[in-house]
Design an enzyme around this catalytic site. Structure first.
Site, PDB file in Angstrom:
ATOM      1  N   ASP A   1       0.783  -1.238   0.000  1.00  0.00           N
ATOM      2  CA  ASP A   1       0.000   0.000   0.000  1.00  0.00           C
ATOM      3  C   ASP A   1       0.815   1.288   0.000  1.00  0.00           C
ATOM      4  OD1 ASP A   1       1.033  -0.046   2.539  1.00  0.00           O
ATOM      5  OD2 ASP A   1      -0.840   0.432   3.548  1.00  0.00           O
TER       6      ASP A   1
ATOM      7  N   ARG B   1      -4.370   5.462   5.628  1.00  0.00           N
ATOM      8  CA  ARG B   1      -4.748   4.971   4.313  1.00  0.00           C
ATOM      9  C   ARG B   1      -5.876   5.795   3.738  1.00  0.00           C
ATOM     10  NH1 ARG B   1      -4.395  -0.532   3.588  1.00  0.00           N
ATOM     11  NH2 ARG B   1      -5.807  -0.164   1.855  1.00  0.00           N
TER      12      ARG B   1
ATOM     13  N   TYR C   1       0.458  -2.566  11.748  1.00  0.00           N
ATOM     14  CA  TYR C   1       1.413  -3.666  11.796  1.00  0.00           C
ATOM     15  C   TYR C   1       1.682  -3.933  13.270  1.00  0.00           C
ATOM     16  CZ  TYR C   1       2.550  -3.000   6.825  1.00  0.00           C
ATOM     17  OH  TYR C   1       2.499  -2.900   5.457  1.00  0.00           O
TER      18      TYR C   1
ATOM     19  N   PRO D   1       7.805  -5.552   5.339  1.00  0.00           N
ATOM     20  CA  PRO D   1       7.083  -4.498   4.627  1.00  0.00           C
ATOM     21  C   PRO D   1       7.149  -3.136   5.298  1.00  0.00           C
ATOM     22  CG  PRO D   1       5.540  -5.801   5.894  1.00  0.00           C
ATOM     23  CD  PRO D   1       6.896  -6.422   6.110  1.00  0.00           C
TER      24      PRO D   1
END
Length: 634
Positions: free
Chosen positions: A67, A261, A269, A352
């Protein structure tokens, strides 16, 4: 590519065999890496009947997955005209907040700093947008060019005929795959047929469990850590004050990262191994995550302990979730006979949290695509393809080395009165800022090679050969309209020759520029590489030449410069302040370290500085030596 599950493909009732076509390029996998390659080939004009992209998924990703778009990737999107949609749909991250253990037992704010430390870019921030939306940007633009992904297509075998790999006209790669056709009114049952395709080149962009990599017997080198993390995408209801900023949180219960987002969502996370739950999610036999043992509510419960004293409510639904173990591996090679290539997660895996996965993947195929396009057009020698592995595998190794340090710092226990050897905020912040050039993608530099020549670096001391050319404000000479150097570095698959002509108002410099132009086109002396093209149009299909003068806007006459040094009236620029003095222009020569004698900067189709040459006959000779190594004038 993992075998499809019974839920991912329609039920099959009949199987038939069918011969397949020949393909110049077969791309297996329609994630970000595969779509970037397909889109780039389409824009380069080689995605015809001879190029095909296939994927085993019936549809693109709907939610979750990668993302984050870093500044360098945003620059690439801009070079294709895709950045406006990216910025409209995505969320910009400008601040990184850091939380650490408080004396009361919870966490407290320690610092807020710029999320992206690099400033030499038009995109000094991250953009977050879920992978499915990124894929949609490519798919919609590809559709406008008549390109579609073939779905669902499952490869079953691949072979390379070694006797044919050196023949540029041959199709030495044999791929067999199954194509599933959905039922129609006239065909009430689903049908599968097998195709055998012979391809010149194959790209495996089919993920971390790459079918192409496994069948080509390419080993992954590296290790798996003990760090276990959960991921949640949700619309939060919380009293945590930095929920709309990127956050790095160290607590005595484990670590957490928050990524804002689109559509008010965030991504969490959450470190699970420190909570004591992590190993419960691992299958003892395979060593892999078993998601059936977990659920998003369990992960959120761990997040609540990490975020204490702040609270977060259980949402009505979770947009997406997963659990993973951090693995840090890179493929032992990126190609087989320079006929079968792998890109993206197929050739490197890492954590990530530094936001590199999707970015590294797309930049892999961006690097490969312009080289493949030139090979297919016959303008370059096939040896150019060797530089893909040379450049991108070195980058991946650097990425893994960085990721080992970053993941250890992020997953390590925080410094506290009871843990004096833990990770301190100062240590973590220093790593965050030190590696900023790497994580942004702006600091990537390719080593000397067939297409990177470090000679004459002194002529532009602040432009690093092998690194991407930075943006700079300029004026168009013809109408004094402010523009940017990056506006001229569009991804059109051409090499750019930026001719810094110096102060062309000075008669001696004006004469020097004309003499250089004559040398360039073989009008004064033999030996110029550029004179080997059959016509000016043929040369401009491979090269775009732009002139940048240090003369003042009040005196320059753009069309007095040699016609060979500009392909269009908008390709003559002036390094001067704009008419109203409101832009930061007029400093390009100074900021790039170019003096008034001028220089030529050769920029590759992907925006990286390839070579620098003097503005004279020796410069023409240097450019001739450089380009003659791999380009074939036509």
């Amino acid at each position: 590519m993992d075998p499809p599950t019974h839920r991912s493909l329609p039920r099959i009732h009949r199987i038939s065999a069918r011969p397949g076509p020949k393909e110049d390029v077969l791309i297996i996998g329609a994630g970000p890496a595969g779509l970037m390659c397909a889109f780039a080939l389409a824009r380069a004009g080689v995605f015809t009947e001879g190029v095909r992209i296939v994927d085993q998924r019936p549809n693109k990703v709907a939610a979750g997955q990668a993302d984050g778009i870093q500044p360098r990737t945003a620059e690439i999107f801009k070079s294709y005209g895709l950045s406006d949609r990216l910025l409209k749909e995505g969320t910009q991250l400008h601040v990184a907040a850091f939380y650490n253990p408080s004396k009361s037992g919870g966490i407290e704010l320690t610092d807020r700093v710029p999320d992206v430390t690099a400033t030499d870019t038009n995109f000094p921030f991250e953009v977050t947008l879920h992978q499915g939306a990124i894929e949609a940007i490519f798919l919609d633009n590809m559709r406008d060019m008549g390109v579609e992904v073939s779905r669902p297509v499952v490869p079953t075998s691949i072979e390379v005929d070694e006797d044919l790999v050196e023949d540029s006209d041959a199709y030495p790669v044999r791929v067999e795959y199954s194509v599933v056709l959905e039922r129609t009114d006239s065909e009430p049952e689903d049908e599968e047929h097998n195709e055998i395709v012979h391809a010149k080149y194959v790209l495996g962009a089919d993920g971390a469990h790459s079918w192409v990599r496994k069948h080509m017997r390419i080993a992954m080198e590296g290790e798996q850590t003990e760090y276990i993390w959960g991921v949640l995408d949700l619309v939060p209801s919380t009293n945590f004050p930095d929920v709309r900023n990127k956050c790095a949180i160290h607590s005595n219960n484990g670590s957490c990262m928050i990524i804002p987002r689109e559509d008010d969502k965030i991504r969490l996370y959450i470190q699970l191994d420190e909570s004591g739950l992590g190993k419960d999610f691992i299958d003892d036999a395979s060593g892999r995550v078993d998601k059936s043992r977990a659920g998003p509510e369990m992960i959120l419960d761990v997040a609540r302990k990490t975020l204490y004293p702040f609270s977060i409510e259980t949402p009505q639904s979770f947009d997406w979730w997963t659990i993973y173990i951090i693995g840090q591996r890179v493929a032992e090679r990126y190609s087989v006979h320079d006929r079968v290539f792998i890109a993206g997660d197929a050739c490197h895996t890492h954590s990530p949290k530094a936001g590199q996965g999707m970015n590294a993947s797309m930049q892999d195929s961006y690097n490969l695509a312009w080289k493949l396009a030139h090979v297919l057009k016959g303008t370059v020698d096939r040896t150019l393809l060797k530089t893909y592995e040379l450049e991108r595998r070195k980058y991946a190794q650097d990425l893994i080395n960085f990721d080992k340090k970053f993941a250890k710092l992020f997953s390590g226990k925080p410094h506290s009165e009871l843990n004096s050897n833990g990770v301190s905020h100062a240590e973590f912040l220093q790593a965050f800022q030190t590696f900023g050039g790497f994580t942004s993608g702006l600091g990537v530099r390719y080593d000397e090679s067939l297409i990177i020549n470090p000679k004459h670096q002194h002529l532009a001391q602040k432009v690093l050969i092998g690194q991407r050319l930075p943006p700079r404000p300029l004026l168009r000479a013809a109408d004094c309209r402010p523009t940017n150097l990056h506006d001229l570095l569009v991804s059109d698959n051409r090499f750019k020759l930026l001719v810094f002509t110096g102060d062309t108002h000075e008669p001696s410099q004006f004469t020097k520029v004309h003499e250089f132009a004559q040398e360039l086109m073989h009008m004064a002396s033999p030996g110029s590489f550029f004179a080997g093209f059959s016509s000016l149009e043929a040369m401009r299909a491979v090269f775009d030449i732009v002139s940048i003068s240090s003369e003042k806007k009040e005196t320059i006459v753009y069309n007095a410069l040699p016609r060979i040094l500009w392909s269009h009236w908008s390709k003559v620029l002036v390094d001067d302040i704009d008419m109203k003095g409101i832009t930061d222009s007029g400093k390009v020569y100074e900021s790039l370290g170019i003096d008034t004698t001028g220089a030529v900067i050769a920029v590759r189709p992907d925006g990286y500085v390839a070579a620098i040459a003097p503005l004279d006959a020796t410069g023409v000779a240097h450019l001739t030596d450089y380009f003659a190594n791999f380009i074939k004038p036509c």
